[in-house]
Design a protein around this motif. Structure first.
Motif, PDB file in Angstrom:
ATOM      1  N   ARG A  89       0.641  -1.376   0.274  1.00 26.40           N
ATOM      2  CA  ARG A  89       0.304   0.251   0.302  1.00 26.40           C
ATOM      3  C   ARG A  89       0.762   1.359   0.476  1.00 26.40           C
ATOM      4  NH1 ARG A  89      -3.577  -0.636   4.588  1.00 26.40           N
ATOM      5  NH2 ARG A  89      -5.077  -2.177   3.374  1.00 26.40           N
ATOM      6  N   ASN A  90       1.564   1.403   1.061  1.00 21.53           N
ATOM      7  CA  ASN A  90       3.015   2.450   0.986  1.00 21.53           C
ATOM      8  C   ASN A  90       4.203   1.942   0.933  1.00 21.53           C
ATOM      9  OD1 ASN A  90       0.600   4.635   2.165  1.00 21.53           O
ATOM     10  ND2 ASN A  90       0.796   2.443   3.787  1.00 21.53           N
ATOM     11  N   ASP A  91       5.129   0.821   0.346  1.00 22.24           N
ATOM     12  CA  ASP A  91       5.763   0.508   0.935  1.00 22.24           C
ATOM     13  C   ASP A  91       6.609   0.184  -0.559  1.00 22.24           C
ATOM     14  OD1 ASP A  91       6.296   1.302   3.616  1.00 22.24           O
ATOM     15  OD2 ASP A  91       6.423  -1.072   4.372  1.00 22.24           O
ATOM     16  N   TYR A  92       5.684   0.102  -2.082  1.00 20.78           N
ATOM     17  CA  TYR A  92       6.323  -0.294  -3.407  1.00 20.78           C
ATOM     18  C   TYR A  92       7.536   0.440  -3.106  1.00 20.78           C
ATOM     19  CZ  TYR A  92       6.512  -2.827  -7.744  1.00 20.78           C
ATOM     20  OH  TYR A  92       6.590  -2.929  -9.252  1.00 20.78           O
ATOM     21  N   GLN A  93       7.623   2.258  -3.759  1.00 19.66           N
ATOM     22  CA  GLN A  93       8.867   2.419  -3.902  1.00 19.66           C
ATOM     23  C   GLN A  93       9.786   1.723  -2.821  1.00 19.66           C
ATOM     24  OE1 GLN A  93       8.045   6.889  -3.928  1.00 19.66           O
ATOM     25  NE2 GLN A  93      10.172   7.197  -5.001  1.00 19.66           N
ATOM     26  N   LEU A  94       9.650   1.615  -2.232  1.00 16.12           N
ATOM     27  CA  LEU A  94      10.647   1.607  -0.214  1.00 16.12           C
ATOM     28  C   LEU A  94      11.472  -0.270  -1.204  1.00 16.12           C
ATOM     29  CD1 LEU A  94      12.539   1.922   1.860  1.00 16.12           C
ATOM     30  CD2 LEU A  94      10.479   0.663   3.034  1.00 16.12           C
ATOM     31  N   ALA A  95      10.799  -0.959  -1.740  1.00 10.87           N
ATOM     32  CA  ALA A  95      10.682  -2.059  -1.760  1.00 10.87           C
ATOM     33  C   ALA A  95      11.595  -2.070  -3.050  1.00 10.87           C
ATOM     34  CB  ALA A  95       9.773  -3.244  -2.243  1.00 10.87           C
ATOM     35  N   THR A 123      10.172  -6.276  -4.262  1.00  6.06           N
ATOM     36  CA  THR A 123       8.652  -6.172  -5.076  1.00  6.06           C
ATOM     37  C   THR A 123       8.053  -7.235  -5.408  1.00  6.06           C
ATOM     38  OG1 THR A 123       9.421  -5.553  -7.289  1.00  6.06           O
ATOM     39  CG2 THR A 123       9.433  -4.272  -5.376  1.00  6.06           C
ATOM     40  N   ASP A 124       8.524  -8.757  -5.643  1.00  9.61           N
ATOM     41  CA  ASP A 124       8.390 -10.030  -5.737  1.00  9.61           C
ATOM     42  C   ASP A 124       7.342 -10.528  -4.379  1.00  9.61           C
ATOM     43  OD1 ASP A 124       7.248 -12.376  -6.514  1.00  9.61           O
ATOM     44  OD2 ASP A 124       9.297 -13.063  -7.251  1.00  9.61           O
TER      45      ASP A 124
END
Length: 467
Positions: A89-95, A123-124
């Motif tokens: 939800r919020n962590d995709y860019q971090l991942a 991200t996977d």
């Protein structure tokens, strides 16, 4: 130690790093702690730290640091950074930032007893992780979560060294979430992470490993970014470990005649053109090794990938085989070495080459040649202490955060930061580092790091990267 006791110790430690569970003392809540440690039928017990926006129970999203006991009150736990079953939800860019993976990878235990695992892409959340036998045999059932766990290992909480890893992982999660709000808390975070961080190799270790590689494989390529000391290390090894050293630097015009042999024209006594055979540096080194069997001979090839290797090596490519099985009567005929065919490089002749991994315009080494050499990466490091140490560390952290695996090869080496005073360092920033980084960005490299580097350079010398 019972699971409840372990949970309490983990919470107490996390609080020392700035974790705020309930918004106590007017501090903003920065975590939710899941305490699902019941052993009811069908339930997979765990506890962990998740984002403060999530609920105390039910499905959740984004990164969490979780601990799964293998059996009731067992000493063994699977410790993992994972993503909630609802995905990102919020962590995709971090991942998607390589740094998120690297920060935990550097504190991941390496010994086989830990059965460590790590996904190449955080991200996977579709591909199931392959757990090692130790985890499979431990009794913990992670089938439900095996696609959302990103990195982790098996730890024994009764072992001091394993509890050091637990503290390091909680500290790393604290850094990921920005828990620390005071100087002592930030100091604690860095201290506990550094206790378990894999140490970087120093020059002595690098030298020992390269010397051992040369002893076992004979042919070694030192690869790395400019300024990492590849040529310096090769020459130092030659001076200290070998009796005779030969050196050649490859470039775009280097030919077979420079390395092996050729026919060169020259003016005779009556100004007529005559031709004579010219020995290349490889032949000189081979002759030296053959004529001095008790001496150790080293050939250094600097910038090996700057030449057209197929043209330069020609048929002698066949000789670069560390464990070559010779067949009588077969080999390469080199006129300068006489009539007998040469079917292997002499045992007392070793070859070490250097390769600049940052120059993307030069020739690529083909797979056949790669098989014949051992490859040793010289990673950037600062040489000793001095004015540029702090700047080197800042730039290294930005590369660690933003660079892909291939872009790590672009990180400037320690020689870019050697300065006797601040004025000299500022000149290096303006006239060496800023143009280098700007060229990377203009070529579409390290694109996510552009703003961070621009801010860093402006803070250092108050000059913009882009006007």
């Amino acid at each position: 130690m019972k699971t409840k006791d372990f949970l309490e110790k983990a919470i107490e430690f996390a609080q020392s790093l700035g974790m705020v569970e309930n918004g106590a003392n007017k501090k903003k809540k920065n975590v939710v702690i899941r305490k699902n440690i019941s052993y009811d039928v069908g339930n997979i017990p765990y506890f962990g730290f998740i984002r403060p926006e999530e609920q105390l129970s039910g499905p959740y999203s984004d990164f969490s640091l979780v601990f799964f006991p293998t059996t009731i009150d067992s000493n063994l736990y699977v410790m993992s950074l994972g993503v909630g079953s609802e995905g990102f939800r919020n962590d995709y860019q971090l991942a998607s930032q390589p740094g998120a993976r690297r920060m935990f990878l550097k504190i991941l235990p390496q010994e086989s007893c830990y059965s460590s695992f790590c996904k190449p892409d955080f991200t996977d959340i579709e591909t199931a992780i392959a757990f090692g036998d130790t985890i499979v045999d431990s009794g913990v059932n992670l089938e439900k979560y095996k696609s959302v766990l990103s990195i982790g290992c098996l730890i024994d909480i009764e072992k001091k060294e394993d509890m050091d890893y637990v503290r390091a992982w909680i500290a790393q999660y604290a850094e990921l979430r920005g828990w620390a709000s005071t100087k002592p808390q930030r100091k604690n975070v860095e201290q506990f992470i550094s206790n378990c961080r894999q140490p970087e190799k120093n020059q002595v270790q690098q030298e020992i490993e390269v010397v051992n590689l040369l002893g076992s494989r004979k042919f070694v390529i030192l690869q790395g970014a400019p300024g990492t000391g590849k040529t310096y290390l090769a020459e130092k090894i030659g001076k200290e470990k070998y009796n005779e050293v030969f050196l050649i630097q490859f470039h775009a015009e280097t030919s077979y005649s420079d390395l092996v042999e050729g026919i060169m024209p020259k003016l005779g006594i009556t100004n007529n053109v005559v031709y004579e055979r010219k020995e290349g540096i490889l032949v000189e080194a081979i002759k030296c090794a053959i004529n001095n069997p008790n001496k150790k001979v080293l050939l250094i090839v600097d910038e090996i990938n700057r030449a057209n290797l197929s043209n330069v090596l020609g048929p002698v490519f066949y000789l670069f085989e560390p464990k070559r099985q010779c067949v009588t009567g077969q080999g390469i005929r080199i006129e300068s070495l006489g009539d007998a065919p040469l079917n292997k490089i002499p045992e007392n002749l070793h070859v070490v080459a250097t390769m600049n991994t940052a120059d993307r315009s030069i020739a690529v080494v083909d797979f056949a040649l790669r098989r014949r050499f051992a490859w040793y990466t010289i990673e950037p490091r600062f040489f000793g202490e001095g004015e540029g140490k702090e700047l080197f560390d800042k730039i290294a952290r930005l590369f660690e955060k933003h660079a892909s695996d291939s872009e790590l090869n672009l990180q400037p080496g320690g020689s870019y930061f050697i300065a006797d005073n601040r004025e000299e360092l500022n000149a290096k920033i303006e006239y060496e580092l800023m143009p280098l980084m700007k060229e990377y960005f203009d070529e579409g490299l390290l694109s996510s790091a552009r703003t961070d580097f621009s801010d860093l350079f402006y803070q250092e010398i108050h000059k913009p990267l882009y006007k």
